[in-house]
Design an enzyme around this catalytic site. Sequence first.
Site, mmCIF file in Angstrom:
data_model
loop_
_atom_site.group_PDB
_atom_site.id
_atom_site.type_symbol
_atom_site.label_atom_id
_atom_site.label_comp_id
_atom_site.label_asym_id
_atom_site.label_seq_id
_atom_site.Cartn_x
_atom_site.Cartn_y
_atom_site.Cartn_z
ATOM 1 N N LYS A 9 33.710 34.094 55.788
ATOM 2 C CA LYS A 9 33.078 32.895 55.567
ATOM 3 C C LYS A 9 32.514 32.299 56.774
ATOM 4 O O LYS A 9 32.830 32.561 58.085
ATOM 5 C CB LYS A 9 33.929 32.074 54.796
ATOM 6 C CG LYS A 9 34.255 32.357 53.442
ATOM 7 C CD LYS A 9 35.135 31.339 52.905
ATOM 8 C CE LYS A 9 35.637 31.779 51.364
ATOM 9 N NZ LYS A 9 36.426 30.713 50.515
ATOM 10 N N TYR A 49 29.468 31.385 42.946
ATOM 11 C CA TYR A 49 30.539 30.726 42.412
ATOM 12 C C TYR A 49 30.359 30.018 41.039
ATOM 13 O O TYR A 49 30.975 28.925 40.848
ATOM 14 C CB TYR A 49 30.918 29.630 43.442
ATOM 15 C CG TYR A 49 31.417 30.057 45.005
ATOM 16 C CD1 TYR A 49 33.000 30.850 44.646
ATOM 17 C CD2 TYR A 49 31.143 30.240 45.856
ATOM 18 C CE1 TYR A 49 33.655 31.279 45.618
ATOM 19 C CE2 TYR A 49 31.814 30.578 46.942
ATOM 20 C CZ TYR A 49 33.088 31.091 46.923
ATOM 21 O OH TYR A 49 33.657 31.584 48.001
ATOM 22 N N ASN A 112 38.758 28.601 54.451
ATOM 23 C CA ASN A 112 39.873 29.478 54.583
ATOM 24 C C ASN A 112 39.344 30.980 55.099
ATOM 25 O O ASN A 112 40.026 31.811 54.805
ATOM 26 C CB ASN A 112 40.643 29.579 53.348
ATOM 27 C CG ASN A 112 39.638 29.809 51.992
ATOM 28 O OD1 ASN A 112 38.412 29.901 52.160
ATOM 29 N ND2 ASN A 112 40.038 29.766 50.877
ATOM 30 N N HIS A 115 36.711 35.640 51.857
ATOM 31 C CA HIS A 115 36.701 35.551 50.304
ATOM 32 C C HIS A 115 36.891 36.845 49.601
ATOM 33 O O HIS A 115 36.839 37.968 50.318
ATOM 34 C CB HIS A 115 35.108 35.255 49.668
ATOM 35 C CG HIS A 115 35.065 35.592 48.421
ATOM 36 N ND1 HIS A 115 35.496 34.700 47.219
ATOM 37 C CD2 HIS A 115 34.593 36.832 47.436
ATOM 38 C CE1 HIS A 115 35.012 35.361 46.117
ATOM 39 N NE2 HIS A 115 34.732 36.767 46.337
ATOM 40 N N GLU A 126 30.263 40.253 41.522
ATOM 41 C CA GLU A 126 29.908 40.052 43.105
ATOM 42 C C GLU A 126 29.319 41.073 43.799
ATOM 43 O O GLU A 126 28.294 40.728 44.802
ATOM 44 C CB GLU A 126 31.149 39.414 43.555
ATOM 45 C CG GLU A 126 31.572 38.191 43.001
ATOM 46 C CD GLU A 126 33.206 37.925 43.247
ATOM 47 O OE1 GLU A 126 33.605 36.683 42.962
ATOM 48 O OE2 GLU A 126 33.886 38.589 44.327
HETATM 49 N N1 UDP Z 1 38.581 25.622 47.207
HETATM 50 C C1 UDP Z 1 38.505 24.597 47.865
HETATM 51 N N2 UDP Z 1 39.249 23.435 47.270
HETATM 52 C C2 UDP Z 1 40.134 23.760 46.103
HETATM 53 C C3 UDP Z 1 40.171 25.244 45.834
HETATM 54 C C4 UDP Z 1 39.433 26.062 46.223
HETATM 55 O O1 UDP Z 1 37.673 24.206 48.618
HETATM 56 O O2 UDP Z 1 40.782 22.843 45.897
HETATM 57 C C5 UDP Z 1 37.493 26.843 47.583
HETATM 58 C C6 UDP Z 1 38.270 27.583 48.629
HETATM 59 O O3 UDP Z 1 37.334 27.975 49.760
HETATM 60 C C7 UDP Z 1 38.607 28.999 47.705
HETATM 61 C C8 UDP Z 1 37.033 28.948 46.589
HETATM 62 O O4 UDP Z 1 36.982 27.470 46.600
HETATM 63 O O5 UDP Z 1 38.351 30.085 48.414
HETATM 64 C C9 UDP Z 1 37.461 29.560 45.627
HETATM 65 O O6 UDP Z 1 38.637 29.108 44.830
HETATM 66 P P1 UDP Z 1 39.386 30.120 44.299
HETATM 67 O O7 UDP Z 1 40.449 29.345 43.493
HETATM 68 O O8 UDP Z 1 38.714 31.194 43.453
HETATM 69 O O9 UDP Z 1 40.125 30.740 45.348
HETATM 70 P P2 UDP Z 1 40.269 32.213 46.031
HETATM 71 O O10 UDP Z 1 39.792 33.270 44.889
HETATM 72 O O11 UDP Z 1 38.929 32.329 47.194
HETATM 73 O O12 UDP Z 1 41.538 32.524 46.769
HETATM 74 MG MG MG Z 2 38.559 33.364 43.659
#
Ligand code: UDP
Ligand code: MG
Length: 137
Positions: A9, A49, A112, A115, A126
């Site tokens: 990212k 997303y 974080n 992805h 994706e």
């Molecule tokens: N995210 C965020 N705030 C939240 C939850 C998620 O900014 O409270 C962002 C975070 O960068 C995450 C992305 O949204 O990686 C997608 O969320 P998901 O629940 O799919 O998490 P992932 O699959 O990336 O672990």
């Molecule tokens: Mg996810």
Amino acid sequence: MERTFAIIKPDAVGQHMIGQILDRIETAGFQTRAMRMARLTKKEAEGFYAVHREKSFFGGLTDFMSSGPAVLMVLEAPDAIRRWRDLMGATDPAKAAPGTLRKAFGTSIDRNATHGSDAPETAAYEIGYFFSGIELI
Ligand code: UDP
Ligand code: MG
């Protein structure tokens, strides 16, 4: 063999962590089947997303994902989807296990570092969103 879709990212790219993350990917035994650097537009991030469209963090997430260059990748390994998510660690770096990428390189839940697809159907969507068949080597 299984394929998953991964992103380094914009936060991690901006902090010069591409090399360290690729090293971890290769050390873990993944084959890279496609890789490209891109700065997503806001619309491209929103399409990627789309499943999160109703979430409170959608606007911030898509702003962040279009804020700078990212590295887009297709990774292949046995059980690649689960193994890549295990290597990344929990979504929130504060809760990610020691040794995971998000623990090492992430700074907050919305910054974080990486992805990864969460299921075979999302991996297929994706991968196809960013790569055509001819680019998968
Ligand atoms: N995210 C965020 N705030 C939240 C939850 C998620 O900014 O409270 C962002 C975070 O960068 C995450 C992305 O949204 O990686 C997608 O969320 P998901 O629940 O799919 O998490 P992932 O699959 O990336 O672990
Ligand atoms: Mg996810």
